[in-house]
Design an enzyme around this catalytic site. Structure first.
Site, PDB file in Angstrom:
ATOM      1  N   GLY A   1     -45.863  57.523  20.069  1.00  0.00           N
ATOM      2  CA  GLY A   1     -44.684  58.269  20.489  1.00  0.00           C
ATOM      3  C   GLY A   1     -43.877  57.429  21.448  1.00  0.00           C
ATOM      4  O   GLY A   1     -44.039  56.214  21.526  1.00  0.00           O
TER       5      GLY A   1
ATOM      6  N   SER B   1     -28.563  12.832  15.403  1.00  0.00           N
ATOM      7  CA  SER B   1     -27.348  12.219  14.868  1.00  0.00           C
ATOM      8  C   SER B   1     -27.001  11.011  15.738  1.00  0.00           C
ATOM      9  O   SER B   1     -26.993  11.087  16.966  1.00  0.00           O
ATOM     10  CB  SER B   1     -26.197  13.232  14.900  1.00  0.00           C
ATOM     11  OG  SER B   1     -25.000  12.645  14.459  1.00  0.00           O
ATOM     12  N   GLY B   2     -26.746   9.858  15.098  1.00  0.00           N
ATOM     13  CA  GLY B   2     -26.450   8.644  15.834  1.00  0.00           C
ATOM     14  C   GLY B   2     -27.669   7.823  16.185  1.00  0.00           C
ATOM     15  O   GLY B   2     -27.558   6.786  16.850  1.00  0.00           O
TER      16      GLY B   2
ATOM     17  N   GLY C   1     -29.494   6.201  14.076  1.00  0.00           N
ATOM     18  CA  GLY C   1     -29.564   5.022  13.213  1.00  0.00           C
ATOM     19  C   GLY C   1     -30.386   5.239  11.954  1.00  0.00           C
ATOM     20  O   GLY C   1     -30.777   4.266  11.293  1.00  0.00           O
TER      21      GLY C   1
ATOM     22  N   SER D   1     -32.937  16.761   9.910  1.00  0.00           N
ATOM     23  CA  SER D   1     -34.078  17.669   9.664  1.00  0.00           C
ATOM     24  C   SER D   1     -34.743  18.069  10.980  1.00  0.00           C
ATOM     25  O   SER D   1     -35.853  17.630  11.274  1.00  0.00           O
ATOM     26  CB  SER D   1     -35.081  17.041   8.696  1.00  0.00           C
ATOM     27  OG  SER D   1     -35.450  15.735   9.077  1.00  0.00           O
TER      28      SER D   1
END
Length: 639
Positions: free
Chosen positions: A39, A478-479, A481, A550
């Site tokens: 409840g 990102s970046g 390589g 990823s």
């Protein structure tokens, strides 16, 4: 004279021993009722259970003394006992005055034994209520007579019904605080009845009670002469709990482990979920489908002529066939279904929302498979029972969604078989249980799509190319390589006459994945599709290089699981965030910092670095050419 006294003592001791044996035998053969109290917050669940324990004389004198002292400290009136303190064992619960965990308590009367689960009322802990309800035969749904039917009352009632609890008791509690008003009781009962009928609850037992005062708990209340139904204890002692339903169904037993103590014995241990089985019965092992005959039913107390639902046994088969944990031994002529796509109801139990397309572990009985959830068909509004559009499911949400598994499951609809129809979803990284679910049916498309066998195997494709297939999975910010290094590695492999193909993140989004954005769900689907393509290329004998951020470990692990052991090589291109931002040749980090680019990895979306990558290269310490040379040396030989 002395001899007569001794004889009398011996006779008395014998009678006492006989009485004890009779009592123990009677106690052993009592039926067991498992029930929950549920409840909303502060409806009096813990107080009710404390009262039941007290009335059934299951409290020792020292416990009662401590309970009385604790009650005085919390300031009860007239020296009355606060029975909730008997159940709320966690320090946090006593401090806050609420139940957080599921508290299990045992008590018994002359007629029956009981295990009761005091489940939390707070919405935040609805998942704990689901845990307690999963093994219950009956649910006591409490309502505070001052407050009436609340959202959590509806949620717990729906969950109890969804989980398959057929015996429901509506206990309208704290009647003493409203002067035992029958009009108020009738209004609450009418309100709840309307709701119950709307969700398919056609029968329940209602009663007015006061857990604190003891009205209609064990003794009938003089304060409510207008109520002529049973007390709560009378109902609990006499309600019929059918154990024959499961025994009347076809035999099913999930295999928990292979019992092989020596070379002369091999059996398969587990708990019989439904039906019965004995020596001579023909059985089938799923999902493989091999058949055999039961030669022995073994227990610690000796062999049985028959094992029935609820018993834990070891089955010996007449034939040496493949069977292991996760298989299900079933009646040969009445097997359940196997499928890998289902419609399900999910109760989401995690603080983090469902991520559509992410791989979770699905545990069904003793079967564990990888599973992904499609976008929900709808989410249920627990107050109106309306079906609402939903992209995901948040904490305590209830929704209907399709689930896809990486291999077939042996199952039956939850309505027919709790063991083979109820499952949980587990986060692959944290190992936390994130959802409980019920299978409704398999999707027809799962039965109509079959794997087409081909004559040229993947080994022959690889032999033609004189190389061993690999998927070289470059991951990093990102970046970092990734693409540059992957390109250098492919050039080096080409000089070695290796057959390769490079799948680059940006290039793939121009074609195969151009319909996907950059939300977490879209990123997961992006990686899933690339993984499927990489697997097909590896089947063709190629060395596949992929350069993708990823960011999530679960998705990288999902791709690893698609390939044979040793073929997935995770390469972590390790670059500090500040270095990646300095390179920022595409200007993406600047846009993300300025708020122009949402869900950018490293800024407002996380990157989960590999913990056990096969290869790590640091682009601060080495040039792309040096990194490529290092990687090629690590993956050699390729034949």
């Amino acid at each position: 004279m002395t001899g007569l006294v001794q004889d009398s003592v011996y006779q008395t001791e014998a009678l006492i021993a006989e009485d004890i044996d009779a009592y123990l035998d009677q106690h052993q053969h009592k039926t067991m009722l498992r029930f929950i109290t549920c409840g909303s917050v502060d409806d009096g669940k813990s107080t009710l259970i404390g009262r039941l324990l007290y009335d059934s004389k299951m409290i020792f004198e020292d416990q009662l003394e401590a309970l009385t002292a604790d009650s005085k400290r919390v300031g009860t009136q007239n020296g009355e006992i606060d029975f909730a303190l008997l159940v709320d064992g966690l320090a946090a619960e006593r401090e806050q005055g609420i139940t957080i965990d599921v508290a299990y308590r045992f008590f018994s009367t002359e007629k029956r034994k009981f295990i009761v689960a005091d489940t939390p009322g707070h919405e935040q802990y609805t998942r704990n209520m689901v845990t307690g309800a999963s093994t219950a035969d009956l649910a006591v749904i409490l309502i505070d007579a001052r407050k009436g039917v609340l959202t959590q009352t509806r949620r717990h009632s729906y969950l109890a019904h969804l989980i398959g609890i057929k015996n429901l008791v509506l206990a309208i509690n704290k009647m003493d605080l409203i002067g035992y008003d029958q009009t108020r009781y009738d209004a609450i009962l009418a309100d709840y009845t309307t709701f119950a009928n709307s969700i398919g609850i056609t029968a329940f037992t209602a009663m007015p009670i006061s857990g604190f005062k003891g009205d209609n708990i064990s003794l009938r209340s003089d304060a409510m002469p207008w109520y002529d139904g049973p007390t709560l204890m009378e109902h609990l002692e006499t309600v019929e709990v059918s154990v024959d339903d499961d025994r009347a169904k076809p035999f099913r037993m999930p295999v928990q482990w292979v019992n092989r103590p020596n070379l002369d014995f091999r059996g398969f241990s587990g708990q019989v979920a439904t039906g019965s089985v004995g020596p001579g019965d023909r059985v089938r092992v799923l999902p493989g489908g091999k058949t055999s005959t039961i030669s022995r039913v073994v227990t610690l107390d000796g062999d049985l002529d028959q094992a029935v639902a609820g018993q834990s046994v070891t089955l010996c088969l007449a034939d040496e066939i493949d069977c292991s944990r996760g298989n299900v031994i079933v009646l040969a002529d009445a097997p359940p279904e196997t499928a890998d796509q289902f419609e399900t109801t999910l109760v989401w139990m995690d603080d983090e929302p469902l991520v559509v397309g992410r791989a979770y572990w699905l545990k069904l009985g003793t079967q564990t498979v990888s599973a992904t959830v499609r976008e929900p068909k709808y989410q249920l509004n627990i107050n109106t029972m309306d079906h609402l559009a939903a992209k995901t499911l948040d904490l305590n949400a209830i929704g209907v969604a399709e689930i896809i598994t990486d291999r077939p499951l042996v199952f039956e609809p939850y309505a027919q078989n709790r063991t083979l129809g109820g499952f949980i979803l587990i986060d692959r990284i944290s190992n936390a249980t994130v959802a409980a679910g019920m299978l409704h049916f398999s999707l027809r498309r799962a039965q109509n799509v079959h794997w087409q066998a081909t004559d040229i195997r993947r080994e022959e494709h690889a032999a033609l190319k004189n190389q061993q297939p690999r998927v070289l999975w470059f991951t990093g910010l990102s970046g970092s390589g990734k693409s540059t290094i992957a390109n250098e590695v492919e050039k080096a492999l080409a000089l070695m006459n290796r057959h390769t193909f490079l799948l680059d993140g940006d290039n793939v989004r121009h074609g195969l994945n151009k319909d996907l954005g950059f939300t977490e769900a879209d990123r997961i689907e992006n990686i899933r599709r690339v993984g499927e393509v990489a697997k097909l290329m590896a089947d063709a004998g190629l060395i596949v290089l992929t350069a993708f951020i990823s960011p999530f470990r679960a998705e990288r692990d999902m791709i690893r699981a698609m390939l044979p052991p040793g073929e997935f090589i995770e390469i972590f291109v390790e670059t500090p965030l500040e270095v990646a931002e300095q390179r920022d040749v595409k200007g993406l980090y600047k846009k993300a910092r300025d708020g122009q680019l949402k869900n950018f990895t490293g800024i407002d979306s996380p990157y989960e670095a590999p913990t056990n990558a096969e290869i790590r290269v640091n682009t601060v310490e080495m040039t792309p050419a040096e990194a490529a040379e290092f990687i090629v040396r690590q993956i050699m030989p390729l034949k």
